[in-house]
Design a protein around this motif. Structure first.
Motif, short mmCIF file in Angstrom:
data_model
loop_
_atom_site.label_atom_id
_atom_site.label_comp_id
_atom_site.label_asym_id
_atom_site.label_seq_id
_atom_site.Cartn_x
_atom_site.Cartn_y
_atom_site.Cartn_z
N SER A 135 123.51 6.80 19.07
CA SER A 135 122.73 6.98 19.98
C SER A 135 121.99 8.30 20.18
O SER A 135 122.52 9.39 20.07
CB SER A 135 122.89 7.20 21.48
OG SER A 135 123.99 7.41 22.03
N ASP A 136 120.88 8.97 20.29
CA ASP A 136 120.37 10.56 20.15
C ASP A 136 119.62 10.96 20.75
O ASP A 136 118.67 11.62 21.11
CB ASP A 136 119.83 10.42 18.22
CG ASP A 136 119.46 12.16 18.57
OD1 ASP A 136 120.31 13.13 18.57
OD2 ASP A 136 118.69 12.29 17.31
N TYR A 141 123.57 10.37 26.98
CA TYR A 141 123.74 11.00 28.04
C TYR A 141 124.44 10.01 29.22
O TYR A 141 125.06 9.94 29.75
CB TYR A 141 122.36 11.41 29.20
CG TYR A 141 122.69 13.08 28.11
CD1 TYR A 141 122.49 14.85 28.13
CD2 TYR A 141 121.87 13.25 27.28
CE1 TYR A 141 122.99 15.37 27.54
CE2 TYR A 141 121.12 14.06 26.87
CZ TYR A 141 121.26 15.79 26.49
OH TYR A 141 121.59 16.60 25.73
N THR A 142 123.85 9.09 29.52
CA THR A 142 123.98 7.74 29.89
C THR A 142 125.01 7.43 29.90
O THR A 142 125.87 6.43 31.29
CB THR A 142 122.18 6.59 30.20
OG1 THR A 142 122.06 6.79 29.24
CG2 THR A 142 121.06 7.82 31.21
N LYS A 143 125.23 7.09 29.22
CA LYS A 143 126.15 5.73 28.84
C LYS A 143 127.08 7.07 28.92
O LYS A 143 128.57 6.32 29.08
CB LYS A 143 126.51 6.02 26.73
CG LYS A 143 126.12 5.25 26.28
CD LYS A 143 126.00 4.72 24.92
CE LYS A 143 124.85 3.41 24.15
NZ LYS A 143 124.95 3.76 22.72
N VAL A 210 113.84 12.99 25.58
CA VAL A 210 115.54 14.14 25.39
C VAL A 210 115.90 13.80 24.43
O VAL A 210 116.27 12.29 24.52
CB VAL A 210 116.13 13.68 27.05
CG1 VAL A 210 118.07 13.94 27.19
CG2 VAL A 210 115.18 13.92 27.86
N ARG A 211 116.83 14.79 23.92
CA ARG A 211 117.51 14.10 22.91
C ARG A 211 119.38 15.35 23.23
O ARG A 211 119.35 15.43 24.14
CB ARG A 211 116.86 15.23 21.81
CG ARG A 211 115.36 14.08 21.42
CD ARG A 211 116.12 12.84 20.86
NE ARG A 211 114.47 12.89 20.16
CZ ARG A 211 114.13 12.06 20.58
NH1 ARG A 211 114.02 11.89 22.18
NH2 ARG A 211 112.45 11.38 20.46
#
Length: 229
Positions: A135-136, A141-143, A210-211
């Motif tokens: 994920s990028d 972040y959520t993970k 957001v990245r």
């Protein structure tokens, strides 16, 4: 001798002292004496004192977890079971629960709370990366934030678990992962609902910029922002 070798020697010498004196300056001093490491070298590898030693111990556990993940065939497992296995491997890398208990005490202090949170985040980042997360976006972040909550709660439960083989801890971990799975299912249903997805269009567009962190773009804070074209 490299800094890593010196830290390894210092850490091994410190472990017998931690159950009695915690991750403290007393432990650091006694470990240096036992390992016959000069004070100047100790100051060089532990510039912040005992907290650097505690963080090195945490990193050592992460390395042991990653080694076990590399040596284990996870292909037949469901993804949720791979995550559970990784968390379990991290806890099973601990040779003395009291060392973690003392670390929890240290990182509960206000002046070291950020260090503790960062250590947990790094553990969860290691897990997601080892399991192939690519994920990028905001999901990066959520993970890690979600797994940090699961991992932190499981560690606290494990510290008080006296069941045979820590069976109650593994059951607790499974329940926490199931809770996360239910949240993911709820999010999926929300995305499929036209009304809800319409209401969330603005916030989702914002989050879509957001990245994940990029090493060559790091400026001291994680992540980056993509402005409008």
């Amino acid at each position: 001798m490299s800094d890593a070798d010196l830290m390894s020697r210092l850490l091994e010498a410190a472990k017998p002292h931690v159950p009695f004196d915690g991750w403290s300056e007393t432990t650091l001093r006694l470990a240096a004496q036992d390992a016959d490491i000069a004070p100047g070298l100790v100051a060089a590898i532990c510039p912040r004192g005992a907290v650097d030693l505690a963080l090195a111990y945490h990193a050592e556990g992460d390395a042991a977890m990653l080694k076990r993940l590399e040596e284990t065939d996870l292909s037949a497992m469901r993804f949720r079971d791979r995550i559970a296995f990784a968390v379990r491997a991290r806890l099973e890398a601990v040779e003395d629960r009291e060392l973690v208990r003392r670390g929890t005490t240290l990182f509960s202090l206000p002046n070291h709370a950020a260090d503790g949170a960062k250590a947990i985040w790094q553990t969860c980042d290691h897990i997601w990366t080892a399991l192939g997360d690519t994920s990028d976006d905001v999901n990066w972040y959520t993970k890690r934030a979600t797994l940090s909550g699961v991992y932190g709660a499981t560690v606290l439960y494990w510290l008080g678990d006296d069941s045979e083989g820590n069976v109650r801890t593994w059951e607790f971990l499974d329940r926490r992962i199931e809770d996360v799975m239910q949240i993911e299912k709820l999010k999926a249903r929300a995305r499929e609902n036209r009304v809800v997805s319409g209401l969330m269009a603005g916030p989702l567009a914002f989050l879509g910029r957001v990245r994940a962190p990029q090493a060559r773009q790091q400026t001291g804070m994680p992540g980056r922002w993509t402005g409008p074209n």
